[in-house]
Design a protein around this motif. Structure first.
Motif, PDB file in Angstrom:
ATOM      1  N   GLU A  26       0.774  -1.193  -0.046  1.00  0.00           N
ATOM      2  CA  GLU A  26      -0.020  -0.295  -0.167  1.00  0.00           C
ATOM      3  C   GLU A  26       0.925   1.235  -0.257  1.00  0.00           C
ATOM      4  N   LYS A  27       1.951   1.262  -0.914  1.00  0.00           N
ATOM      5  CA  LYS A  27       2.972   2.369  -1.026  1.00  0.00           C
ATOM      6  C   LYS A  27       2.380   3.024  -2.203  1.00  0.00           C
ATOM      7  N   LYS A  28       2.740   4.252  -2.549  1.00  0.00           N
ATOM      8  CA  LYS A  28       2.750   5.138  -3.442  1.00  0.00           C
ATOM      9  C   LYS A  28       3.805   5.125  -4.370  1.00  0.00           C
ATOM     10  N   ALA A  29       3.808   4.957  -5.773  1.00  0.00           N
ATOM     11  CA  ALA A  29       4.750   4.910  -6.708  1.00  0.00           C
ATOM     12  C   ALA A  29       5.545   6.238  -6.320  1.00  0.00           C
ATOM     13  N   ALA A  30       5.259   7.413  -6.048  1.00  0.00           N
ATOM     14  CA  ALA A  30       5.969   8.561  -5.720  1.00  0.00           C
ATOM     15  C   ALA A  30       6.691   8.477  -4.386  1.00  0.00           C
ATOM     16  N   ASP A  31       6.210   7.468  -3.467  1.00  0.00           N
ATOM     17  CA  ASP A  31       7.222   7.462  -2.385  1.00  0.00           C
ATOM     18  C   ASP A  31       8.074   6.586  -2.729  1.00  0.00           C
ATOM     19  N   VAL A  32       8.070   5.331  -3.292  1.00  0.00           N
ATOM     20  CA  VAL A  32       9.271   4.892  -3.722  1.00  0.00           C
ATOM     21  C   VAL A  32      10.248   5.478  -4.351  1.00  0.00           C
ATOM     22  N   ALA A  33       9.748   6.345  -5.471  1.00  0.00           N
ATOM     23  CA  ALA A  33      10.655   7.113  -6.139  1.00  0.00           C
ATOM     24  C   ALA A  33      11.587   8.049  -5.376  1.00  0.00           C
ATOM     25  N   GLU A  34      10.697   8.721  -4.405  1.00  0.00           N
ATOM     26  CA  GLU A  34      11.284   9.661  -3.416  1.00  0.00           C
ATOM     27  C   GLU A  34      12.358   9.032  -2.671  1.00  0.00           C
ATOM     28  N   HIS A  35      12.205   7.649  -2.139  1.00  0.00           N
ATOM     29  CA  HIS A  35      13.058   6.926  -1.274  1.00  0.00           C
ATOM     30  C   HIS A  35      14.467   6.727  -2.262  1.00  0.00           C
ATOM     31  N   ILE A  36      14.285   6.397  -3.391  1.00  0.00           N
ATOM     32  CA  ILE A  36      15.649   5.966  -4.203  1.00  0.00           C
ATOM     33  C   ILE A  36      15.939   6.922  -4.916  1.00  0.00           C
ATOM     34  N   GLY A  37      15.353   8.181  -5.101  1.00  0.00           N
ATOM     35  CA  GLY A  37      16.092   9.437  -5.482  1.00  0.00           C
ATOM     36  C   GLY A  37      15.902   9.566  -7.037  1.00  0.00           C
ATOM     37  N   ILE A  38      14.545   9.192  -7.255  1.00  0.00           N
ATOM     38  CA  ILE A  38      14.426   9.735  -8.794  1.00  0.00           C
ATOM     39  C   ILE A  38      12.861   9.980  -8.766  1.00  0.00           C
ATOM     40  N   THR A  39      12.553  10.511  -9.999  1.00  0.00           N
ATOM     41  CA  THR A  39      11.206  11.024 -10.053  1.00  0.00           C
ATOM     42  C   THR A  39      10.296   9.792 -10.237  1.00  0.00           C
ATOM     43  N   GLU A  40       8.998  10.108 -10.111  1.00  0.00           N
ATOM     44  CA  GLU A  40       7.811   9.059 -10.124  1.00  0.00           C
ATOM     45  C   GLU A  40       7.641   8.652 -11.523  1.00  0.00           C
ATOM     46  N   ALA A  41       7.902   9.392 -12.501  1.00  0.00           N
ATOM     47  CA  ALA A  41       7.758   9.091 -13.826  1.00  0.00           C
ATOM     48  C   ALA A  41       8.836   8.004 -14.174  1.00  0.00           C
TER      49      ALA A  41
END
Length: 128
Positions: free
Chosen positions: A25-40
């Motif tokens: 139940e995580k958002k793609a934007a949250d994962v992207a932020e954690h790994i240091g890239i954009t959601e796109a």
């Protein structure tokens, strides 16, 4: 021919990234932020459109608290949680990751990927 192989693997791994992210139940934007890239950029990995690296798999696995092996295997029906004590239906729990085991698994994955690339290059030479 190597490109076709990479895309196939990326699609499977990308599907696993998506499925486990949804389970968590995580958002793609949250994962992207954690790994240091954009959601796109991150969603391109989930769709199998960008080459997936071991480094990316490790970062996503860390954020989603799953064993990285579960992100690269074909079946995501059951997966191992990292550092969770709460049981969840259909999920095998695992308390922590042994650093030596993680290093060994990472090395095995890297060796397998290198071997696959060599095989694909040999097949390309044979088809010329």
């Amino acid at each position: 021919m190597e490109q076709e192989f990479t895309v196939l693997e990326n699609k499977m791994v990308g599907r696993n990234l998506y499925k486990i992210r949804k389970i968590r139940e995580k958002k793609a934007a949250d994962v992207a932020e954690h790994i240091g890239i954009t959601e796109a950029a991150y969603t391109k990995y989930e769709r199998g459109e960008s080459k997936i690296t071991i480094d990316l798999i490790q970062k996503v696995a860390e954020y989603l608290k799953v064993d990285p092996i579960n992100l690269i295997t074909a079946s995501t029906g059951h997966f191992i949680e990292i550092g969770s004590n709460s049981p969840a239906a259909g999920i095998n729990n695992y308390n922590g990751v042994d650093e030596k085991l993680m290093a060994l698994m990472t090395k095995m994955i890297e060796n397998q990927m290198a071997m696959n690339e060599k095989i694909m290059r040999l097949l390309e030479k044979l088809n010329q």
